[in-house]
Design an enzyme around this catalytic site. Structure first.
Site, PDB file in Angstrom:
ATOM      1  N   ARG A  52      21.075  -2.766  12.339  1.00 31.34           N
ATOM      2  CA  ARG A  52      21.625  -2.470  11.021  1.00 31.34           C
ATOM      3  C   ARG A  52      22.739  -3.413  10.607  1.00 31.34           C
ATOM      4  NH1 ARG A  52      19.410   1.899  12.739  1.00 31.34           N
ATOM      5  NH2 ARG A  52      20.396   1.256  14.665  1.00 31.34           N
ATOM      6  N   THR A  53      23.676  -3.620  11.511  1.00 25.27           N
ATOM      7  CA  THR A  53      24.861  -4.372  11.093  1.00 25.27           C
ATOM      8  C   THR A  53      24.471  -5.792  10.692  1.00 25.27           C
ATOM      9  OG1 THR A  53      26.183  -3.034  12.569  1.00 25.27           O
ATOM     10  CG2 THR A  53      27.192  -5.055  11.764  1.00 25.27           C
ATOM     11  N   LYS A  81      25.880 -22.023  27.743  1.00 20.86           N
ATOM     12  CA  LYS A  81      26.314 -23.177  28.538  1.00 20.86           C
ATOM     13  C   LYS A  81      27.800 -23.091  28.857  1.00 20.86           C
ATOM     14  CE  LYS A  81      23.271 -26.122  25.792  1.00 20.86           C
ATOM     15  NZ  LYS A  81      23.374 -27.171  24.752  1.00 20.86           N
ATOM     16  N   ARG A 103      29.848 -10.347  16.189  1.00 23.65           N
ATOM     17  CA  ARG A 103      29.802  -9.213  17.129  1.00 23.65           C
ATOM     18  C   ARG A 103      29.893  -9.798  18.539  1.00 23.65           C
ATOM     19  NH1 ARG A 103      25.759  -4.193  16.982  1.00 23.65           N
ATOM     20  NH2 ARG A 103      27.289  -3.653  15.387  1.00 23.65           N
ATOM     21  N   HIS A 131      35.142  -1.379  14.838  1.00 27.59           N
ATOM     22  CA  HIS A 131      33.943  -1.756  14.071  1.00 27.59           C
ATOM     23  C   HIS A 131      34.233  -1.384  12.613  1.00 27.59           C
ATOM     24  CE1 HIS A 131      29.948  -2.501  12.847  1.00 27.59           C
ATOM     25  NE2 HIS A 131      29.269  -1.829  13.747  1.00 27.59           N
TER      26      HIS A 131
HETATM   27  C1  NCD Z   1      27.168   0.999  16.384  1.00 26.98           C
HETATM   28  C2  NCD Z   1      27.784  -0.123  17.185  1.00 26.98           C
HETATM   29  O1  NCD Z   1      27.193  -1.183  17.371  1.00 26.98           O
HETATM   30  O2  NCD Z   1      28.911   0.067  17.619  1.00 26.98           O
HETATM   31  N1  NCD Z   1      26.008   0.608  15.727  1.00 26.98           N
HETATM   32  C3  NCD Z   1      26.122   0.124  14.452  1.00 26.98           C
HETATM   33  O3  NCD Z   1      26.720  -0.880  14.223  1.00 26.98           O
HETATM   34  N2  NCD Z   1      25.588   0.841  13.472  1.00 26.98           N
HETATM   35  C4  NCD Z   1      27.017   2.238  17.132  1.00 26.98           C
HETATM   36  C5  NCD Z   1      26.344   2.190  18.468  1.00 26.98           C
HETATM   37  O4  NCD Z   1      25.793   1.175  18.873  1.00 26.98           O
HETATM   38  O5  NCD Z   1      26.389   3.224  19.123  1.00 26.98           O
END
Ligand code: NCD
Length: 440
Positions: A52-53, A81, A103, A131
């Site tokens: 999703r993100t 590397k 991320r 997040h």
């Molecule tokens: C979350 C994350 O990556 O922290 N997912 C997201 O971004 N919607 C929640 C999760 O992974 O549990």
């Protein structure tokens, strides 16, 4: 000055409200905004899995008319590397892209990336820390359904220790005046640094709720007790405490974050919510989840109007469109930025101890990063890692000018200038760093 979005506190209250206003304008006509960012490029750098993100960021940028370059699996990039995060973002934020969504598994990584990149950096999840864009989606969803945040009673439930989404969400809820209650999977309680920040910055003390056993949350809402001071002392339970919340507005559930070091200690049943759970004080409660879900939400809830999780995910696009346009300077908001965080003194250096968190970016990329502690208070001394916010145990404090160390709590500690402070977790470490004991 570029604006990054690393922590939910990097946006001011009015900026958040304005972004929600823009997102709600964009949402019904997603295809009509491609004139906003033509020629702009988003780089998505994902060192951890995502559906999703990443896709909603990329969709948002495309809908704004911009382009996307994507490294969805950094294991296939030069990171494999051994390239550092600092070098990667310097290059990508050079001529390649105008904004970076990152991320990364290390806590504090997004703040470091923001420091090294010339373009805005958006934190799409840094380890188990924060997040903030998920929080914008969550807060926006709650706001869209309830018409307000202030005064809402929201329960955060599940792995509160490692779920970065609940950390950022708790800050935002407290900031906007909601009441937060916690049901942690036993052993996976909200970290001390999150509770401290809730207390110190937002004057908020979450209520601790205790499900008698997690599996029973489903059918026995009455087995959820208020124990405001100490979650494990049912003797503190009083009728008035139970009565204080007649109905909860939202129940935010997260999956067990089994990919984090330390998660292998997990035992006992994990909470599971189904339609039967939504009775008693949960009868009008919206069920929220950042997704992906494992077993903590039964599929029988999906058609229930109280389930919000797919709406949360859908709202990720307009919310991220508004955010990207704002950070790229295309969208001006009638709102002022937050006041800079000025709590305490920041102590940097290689002499003192390292952050105790092995997955803090200062330990993961120690080749070029020094430890960085924030001394929030001198007496008694209270310090946290300036990047991952872990609580730092300090037993001895040195002065880098005199090379003398003092026992924490002694009057001499207060006299050391901020720029000379060195923190040690043991006397041995102070000696090894070449400091000598203060004359008694
Ligand atoms: C979350 C994350 O990556 O922290 N997912 C997201 O971004 N919607 C929640 C999760 O992974 O549990």
């Amino acid at each position: 000055m570029k604006r990054d979005f690393v922590s939910i506190d990097d946006l001011g209250d009015d900026e958040v409200r304005e972004l929600f206003r823009v997102a709600s304008e964009m949402a019904p006509r997603l295809r009509e905004w491609s004139h906003l960012c033509p020629g702009r490029i988003l780089a998505s750098l994902f060192y951890e899995p995502s559906t999703r993100t990443r896709l909603s960021f990329e969709s948002a940028m495309s809908r704004l008319g911009g382009g996307v370059i994507s490294a969805p699996d950094m294991r296939t990039s030069s990171a494999a590397k051994g390239e550092t995060l600092a070098d990667t973002v310097r290059v990508v934020g050079g001529s390649y892209a105008d904004i970076i969504a990152l991320r990364h598994p290390a806590e504090g990584s997004a703040r470091i990336a923001a420091r090294y990149a010339d373009v805005p950096v958006v934190n799409a999840g840094d380890g188990s820390h924060e997040h903030p864009t998920q929080t914008l989606c969550d807060l926006y969803s709650l706001y869209a359904e309830k018409g307000r945040i202030e005064g809402l009673d929201v329960v955060l439930c599940g792995d509160l220790r490692f779920s970065r989404t609940v950390h950022s969400f708790a800050y935002a809820l407290a900031r906007f005046g909601a009441n937060v209650a916690l049901i942690a999977h036993r052993g996976f309680e909200m970290p001390e640094y999150v509770l401290r920040r809730l207390r110190d910055r937002y004057r908020h003390e979450p209520q601790r709720l205790e499900a008698e056993e997690f599996g029973s949350l489903a059918s026995r809402a009455d087995a959820v007790y208020f124990t405001p001071q100490n979650p494990h002392q049912l003797s503190l339970f009083t009728e008035s405490a139970v009565a204080s919340v007649a109905k909860f507005d939202a129940l935010y559930v997260t999956r067990p974050q089994n990919e984090r070091p330390g998660a292998e200690e997990r035992e006992g049943p994990y909470p599971r919510i189904d339609r039967g759970s939504l009775s008693g004080r949960f009868r009008d409660t919206f069920v929220m989840h950042p997704l992906p879900r494992m077993n903590e939400i039964a599929y029988d809830l999906d058609q229930d109007p109280r389930s919000l999780y797919f709406k949360q995910a859908a709202r990720g696009v307009p919310v991220r469109m508004a955010l990207l346009a704002f950070l790229l300077g295309v969208l001006e908001l009638r709102a002022s930025p937050p006041r800079p965080e000025t709590v305490g003194e920041v102590v940097r250096g290689r002499d003192g101890g390292r952050c105790p968190n092995a997955t803090c970016i200062t330990n993961v990329e120690s080749r070029y990063l020094e430890s960085e502690f924030r001394v929030e208070r001198r007496a008694p001394l209270r310090a946290t890692c300036a990047l991952c916010e872990s609580v730092i145990e300090v037993a001895f404090v040195g002065c880098s000018s005199t090379r003398v160390y003092h026992r924490e709590g002694s009057g001499d500690v207060r006299r050391i200038k901020a720029e000379h402070l060195v923190l040690f977790d043991s006397e041995d470490r102070a000696k090894r760093a070449g400091f000598s004991a203060a004359a008694r």
